[in-house]
Design an enzyme around this catalytic site. Sequence first.
Site, PDB file in Angstrom:
ATOM      1  N   TYR A 159       0.687  -1.116  -0.358  1.00  0.00           N
ATOM      2  CA  TYR A 159      -0.148   0.416  -0.032  1.00  0.00           C
ATOM      3  C   TYR A 159       0.843   1.375  -0.234  1.00  0.00           C
ATOM      4  O   TYR A 159       1.896   0.788   1.197  1.00  0.00           O
ATOM      5  CB  TYR A 159      -0.923   0.205   1.235  1.00  0.00           C
ATOM      6  CG  TYR A 159      -1.983   1.243   1.337  1.00  0.00           C
ATOM      7  CD1 TYR A 159      -2.837   0.906   0.491  1.00  0.00           C
ATOM      8  CD2 TYR A 159      -2.036   2.010   2.512  1.00  0.00           C
ATOM      9  CE1 TYR A 159      -3.422   2.332   0.938  1.00  0.00           C
ATOM     10  CE2 TYR A 159      -2.328   3.565   2.600  1.00  0.00           C
ATOM     11  CZ  TYR A 159      -3.379   3.601   2.210  1.00  0.00           C
ATOM     12  OH  TYR A 159      -4.431   4.463   1.702  1.00  0.00           O
TER      13      TYR A 159
ATOM     14  N   ASP B 182       9.091   2.606  -0.698  1.00  0.00           N
ATOM     15  CA  ASP B 182       8.447   2.755   0.141  1.00  0.00           C
ATOM     16  C   ASP B 182       8.408   3.312   1.588  1.00  0.00           C
ATOM     17  O   ASP B 182       8.191   1.584   2.718  1.00  0.00           O
ATOM     18  CB  ASP B 182       6.603   2.850  -0.126  1.00  0.00           C
ATOM     19  CG  ASP B 182       5.814   3.438   0.885  1.00  0.00           C
ATOM     20  OD1 ASP B 182       6.023   3.759   1.769  1.00  0.00           O
ATOM     21  OD2 ASP B 182       4.809   3.463   0.303  1.00  0.00           O
TER      22      ASP B 182
ATOM     23  N   LYS C 294       4.793   9.250   8.015  1.00  0.00           N
ATOM     24  CA  LYS C 294       4.609   8.816   9.605  1.00  0.00           C
ATOM     25  C   LYS C 294       5.807   9.231  10.757  1.00  0.00           C
ATOM     26  O   LYS C 294       5.326  10.246  11.267  1.00  0.00           O
ATOM     27  CB  LYS C 294       4.367   7.099   9.475  1.00  0.00           C
ATOM     28  CG  LYS C 294       3.847   6.702   8.885  1.00  0.00           C
ATOM     29  CD  LYS C 294       3.255   5.606   9.258  1.00  0.00           C
ATOM     30  CE  LYS C 294       2.110   5.065   8.177  1.00  0.00           C
ATOM     31  NZ  LYS C 294       0.740   5.113   8.881  1.00  0.00           N
TER      32      LYS C 294
HETATM   33  N1  HOZ Z   1      -0.899   3.177   6.620  1.00  0.00           N
HETATM   34  C1  HOZ Z   1      -1.767   3.764   7.623  1.00  0.00           C
HETATM   35  C2  HOZ Z   1      -1.601   1.767   7.658  1.00  0.00           C
HETATM   36  N2  HOZ Z   1      -1.667   1.324   6.955  1.00  0.00           N
HETATM   37  C3  HOZ Z   1      -3.533   3.915   7.152  1.00  0.00           C
HETATM   38  C4  HOZ Z   1      -3.390   4.922   7.567  1.00  0.00           C
HETATM   39  C5  HOZ Z   1      -4.720   5.597   7.481  1.00  0.00           C
HETATM   40  O1  HOZ Z   1      -5.323   4.774   6.126  1.00  0.00           O
HETATM   41  O2  HOZ Z   1      -5.595   6.222   7.825  1.00  0.00           O
END
Ligand code: HOZ
Length: 436
Positions: A153, A248, A276
């Site tokens: 993702y 990433d 983050k």
């Molecule tokens: N990238 C975050 C953890 N997989 C997700 C945070 C979000 O989509 O709010």
Amino acid sequence: MTSPSSSSARPRDLSEKLYRSALDLIPGGVNSPVRAFRNVDGEPFFVRRAKGCRIWDVDDNEYIDYVGTWGPAILGHAPRVVIEAVHNAAKDGVSFGIPNPYEIEMARLLCEWVPSVEKVRMVNSGTEATMSAIRLARGFTGRDKLVKFEGCYHGHVDSLLVAAGSGALTHGKPDSAGVPAALADLTITLPFNDPAAVEKVFAEAGDSIAAVILEPVPANAGLIPPREGFLQRLRNLTQEHGALLIFDEVMTGFRVARGGVQELSGVTPDLTALGKVIGGGLPVGAFGGRSEIMDYLAPDGPVYQAGTLSGNPLAMAAGLAQLKELEKQDGWNRLETLGAVFEKAVRDALAACGRNYTFHRLGSMFCLFFTEQEVHDLDDAKSSDLSAFKKFFGSTLEDGIYFAPSQFETGFISLAHSEADIETTAQAAARALAGL
Ligand code: HOZ
């Protein structure tokens, strides 16, 4: 106040009331789908306060938190150094839209810490970082196609919302409506940890591929380590075919080591996306890489990328304070120690109830897959028993432990978790596992 050790059902009257209002005003009642608790048949609670490893909801229930605002809270919630840094910066103004000295300090730190980064540009989220990195890769190479991996993702970027992990996967819609087919067609999606599949694609279409983008340790389909040699194979293939390699490291950057997975693996990508932890809890992302590539960005180069709030002084001050504190506290070694304590507690709990579920950990990141199968790719992760996960989640939440409300997310330990917190968590996990 309801303590984490209480096992009675928790009153959530105020949260329920707020959620009813939210449903009227906000799509799905949440500002990001992963917060919706849909696939655990629940409703989100609303947070009043968070400190250290604990959060308190608006009904005064207390939880030990392993979501850590989805990764950023590596020191724990509301660390004093970050609060002070934001406070001090704010006294001089909250946004300028003009360069400020914090930006230089942050850029210098990133260039020093992250092996692939010679130049860096700040943005406001991980999504912006990956979106900008792929545009830059396309502009630099003059090619359009991207290779990504199933279950990885990279934020909600059009070209990358194909077979995506995290919330897209949790809600069973790994491909999003609204992404033009013409754009999705430019994204080639392959299974993770399968070098032969990548070799085949490069053999067939290598000269049209701008970049291979991946989470070097996927953390949005559970947590999946790369097989030995996989990252290096990607490095070699991209180099041989004139494509860029993009890591990433929004999840893993500053989390698994000072310089991320690229420091641990010794494999250096061309571009890196960060987010983050870098913002200390404020909205920050960054992307960086080799100077010759980064210089393709406007105003020097032809690839446009911009942002009113990029390099915002509060966000830079918060991020710098968090990163410096991590280093000062020998954070990565301490997180490895805490992670090992956590791992032993989980494995003991699994053994005690005769479950052989797969557990993965990298430093302070972890995932318990509710499957006895080895997990090397998305298909393996999807063999997890989601109804067992749902029961486990519900039971531990009622016991005052907040794990992410999805099998396909990664858990985070922070420097604010103590061994006693971990022991309390292990006891709740053991009760939950015994009840499956
Ligand atoms: N990238 C975050 C953890 N997989 C997700 C945070 C979000 O989509 O709010």
